[in-house]
Write an enzyme that holds these catalytic residues in place. Structure first.
Site, PDB file in Angstrom:
ATOM      1  N   TYR A 142       0.633  -1.243  -0.151  1.00  0.00           N
ATOM      2  CA  TYR A 142       0.058   0.054   0.061  1.00  0.00           C
ATOM      3  C   TYR A 142       0.633   1.344   0.036  1.00  0.00           C
ATOM      4  CZ  TYR A 142      -4.626  -2.169   0.913  1.00  0.00           C
ATOM      5  OH  TYR A 142      -5.794  -2.860   0.713  1.00  0.00           O
ATOM      6  N   ASP A 243      -6.110  -7.315   4.021  1.00  0.00           N
ATOM      7  CA  ASP A 243      -7.201  -6.475   3.565  1.00  0.00           C
ATOM      8  C   ASP A 243      -8.160  -7.568   2.933  1.00  0.00           C
ATOM      9  OD1 ASP A 243      -8.840  -4.437   2.326  1.00  0.00           O
ATOM     10  OD2 ASP A 243      -7.875  -5.119   0.362  1.00  0.00           O
ATOM     11  N   ASP A 247     -11.996  -9.367   4.387  1.00  0.00           N
ATOM     12  CA  ASP A 247     -13.215  -9.414   3.612  1.00  0.00           C
ATOM     13  C   ASP A 247     -13.929 -10.845   3.769  1.00  0.00           C
ATOM     14  OD1 ASP A 247     -13.414  -6.667   2.991  1.00  0.00           O
ATOM     15  OD2 ASP A 247     -14.013  -7.151   1.042  1.00  0.00           O
TER      16      ASP A 247
HETATM   17  C1  IPM Z   1     -10.355  -1.561   3.881  1.00  0.00           C
HETATM   18  C2  IPM Z   1     -10.639  -0.784   2.447  1.00  0.00           C
HETATM   19  C3  IPM Z   1      -9.421   0.055   2.170  1.00  0.00           C
HETATM   20  C4  IPM Z   1      -8.074  -0.909   2.415  1.00  0.00           C
HETATM   21  C5  IPM Z   1      -9.580   0.919   0.660  1.00  0.00           C
HETATM   22  C6  IPM Z   1     -10.966   1.560   0.815  1.00  0.00           C
HETATM   23  C7  IPM Z   1      -8.494   1.491   0.375  1.00  0.00           C
HETATM   24  O1  IPM Z   1     -10.771  -2.005   1.757  1.00  0.00           O
HETATM   25  O2  IPM Z   1     -10.255  -0.519   4.908  1.00  0.00           O
HETATM   26  O3  IPM Z   1     -10.400  -2.810   4.026  1.00  0.00           O
HETATM   27  O4  IPM Z   1      -7.984  -1.578   0.923  1.00  0.00           O
HETATM   28  O5  IPM Z   1      -7.559  -0.678   3.057  1.00  0.00           O
HETATM   29 MN    MN Z   2     -10.590  -3.906   2.573  1.00  0.00          MN
END
Ligand code: IPM
Ligand code: MN
Length: 353
Positions: A142, A243, A247
């Site tokens: 990132y 990340d 999810d």
């Molecule tokens: C998260 C989101 C963010 C990330 C995005 C919106 C930049 O997906 O907080 O997980 O990738 O970190």
């Molecule tokens: Mn995310």
């Protein structure tokens, strides 16, 4: 206690859920005799529209002055569909993480028994799943060196020893307070950065003999999460893997709208829902405010105000059990409750106990 809170409602459903989070926070403070003041600040697409910067300096200063940030969501489709846009709402979130030094992102994956049927996994697989994913948040791809032209592009997955050590320490702290099982997730069979993570984690495992440390490749971990989610207690991993895994973790509970998170590090900690800005639902009073409200519980707990956090969790469980639920988790034939009604019910519950 005196609490000074920076409130960043952001975009989409952000302002609506923010309002409920603030209402709950105010009710809990009143009940327990804390003073709370709020300072609102711009971020995301809203800030781009108003001041052409997704995380303006003024917002940064507001966050720095506060004891904690209550963040909601950022993102707007008009930027998602325009890859040439020089500035995007998500940059605001990344800037906030970097400038506040929020290197530890804590995402608890908890299930609610009354919502297990909403999980894409079989009830018996997901029942009792309860783990925390600790995602490194200010390093890796990132933030590493990037390059892009018309023919080639790269992102650098850079990690230094101090960055790895400090996030592993957070992992051990959490594991020690839970079931004492830490899973370090990496891709050490391929990536040099992962091999350094594993080397340092092995050194630290020796220093933390009361915690069982194990190692898992990220591809295997993502599979294990759907095959046997109850295996995990605390996961610690780098930014990009975290990340993706969070999810996956959040959807196995059947209710992404219920998952809060905390980001902590060098400066003011931030508390926010795991879900995004859901622009299609903006202004419709249908978004679930519970992830935001549970973020307020995490905020109190961060300051060791455990009874305050517990009361919020109790109110949330009561609302679910009494079927005071927003449409996406309501039972068939159940009454209609919107964002405001669920929030108001929880405030009433807190006032009444
Ligand atoms: C998260 C989101 C963010 C990330 C995005 C919106 C930049 O997906 O907080 O997980 O990738 O970190
Ligand atoms: Mn995310």
């Amino acid at each position: 206690m005196n609490l000074k809170i920076a409130v960043l409602p952001g975009d989409g459903i952000g302002p609506e859920i923010s309002e409920q989070g603030v209402a709950v926070m105010t009710a809990v403070c009143k009940k327990f005799g804390h003073t709370v003041t709020y300072e609102y600040a711009l971020c995301g697409a809203d800030a781009i529209d108003k001041v052409v910067d997704p995380f303006p300096e003024e917002t940064f200063q507001t966050c720095m002055r506060a004891d904690a940030v209550l963040f909601s969501a950022v993102g707007d489709p008009k930027y998602d569909n325009d890859p040439t846009s020089p500035v995007r709402p998500e940059q605001g979130l990344l800037a906030m993480r970097k400038r506040l030094g929020l290197y530890a992102n804590i995402r608890p994956i908890e299930t609610f028994d009354c919502l297990l049927h909403k999980s894409p996994l079989k009830d018996e697989l997901v029942r009792g799943a309860d783990f925390i994913c600790i995602r490194e948040l200010t390093g890796g791809m990132y933030f590493g060196e990037k390059y892009q032209d018309n023919d080639k592009a790269y992102d650098t997955n850079f990690y230094s020893r101090p960055e790895i050590e400090r996030i592993l320490r957070v992992g051990y702290d959490y594991a020690r307070r839970r079931k004492k099982h830490l899973t370090v997730v990496d891709k050490a069979n391929v990536l040099a950065s992962s091999r350094l993570w594993r080397q340092i984690a092995k050194e630290m495992a020796v220093l933390n003999p009361d915690v069982l440390t194990d190692f898992m490749f990220v591809d295997n971990a993502s599979m294990r999460m759907v095959q046997e989610p109850t295996f995990f207690d605390v996961i610690v991993t780098e930014n990009t893997f975290g990340d993706i895994l969070t999810d996956e973790g959040s959807c196995i509970t059947g209710s992404m709208g219920l998952l809060p998170s905390a980001s902590t590090g060098e400066h003011t900690p931030v508390f926010e829902p795991v879900h995004g800005s859901w622009p299609q639902a903006k202004g419709q009073n249908i978004a679930n405010p519970l992830a935001q409200i549970l973020s307020v519980a995490m905020l109190f707990e961060h300051f060791n105000l455990d009874a305050e956090g517990r009361l919020i969790r109790e109110a949330v469980s009561a609302s679910l059990n009494k079927k005071i639920r927003t449409p996406e988790i309501q039972v068939e034939g159940g009454a209609h409750y919107g964002t405001r009604e669920v929030g108001a019910w929880i405030v009433d519950y807190i006032n009444a106990v």
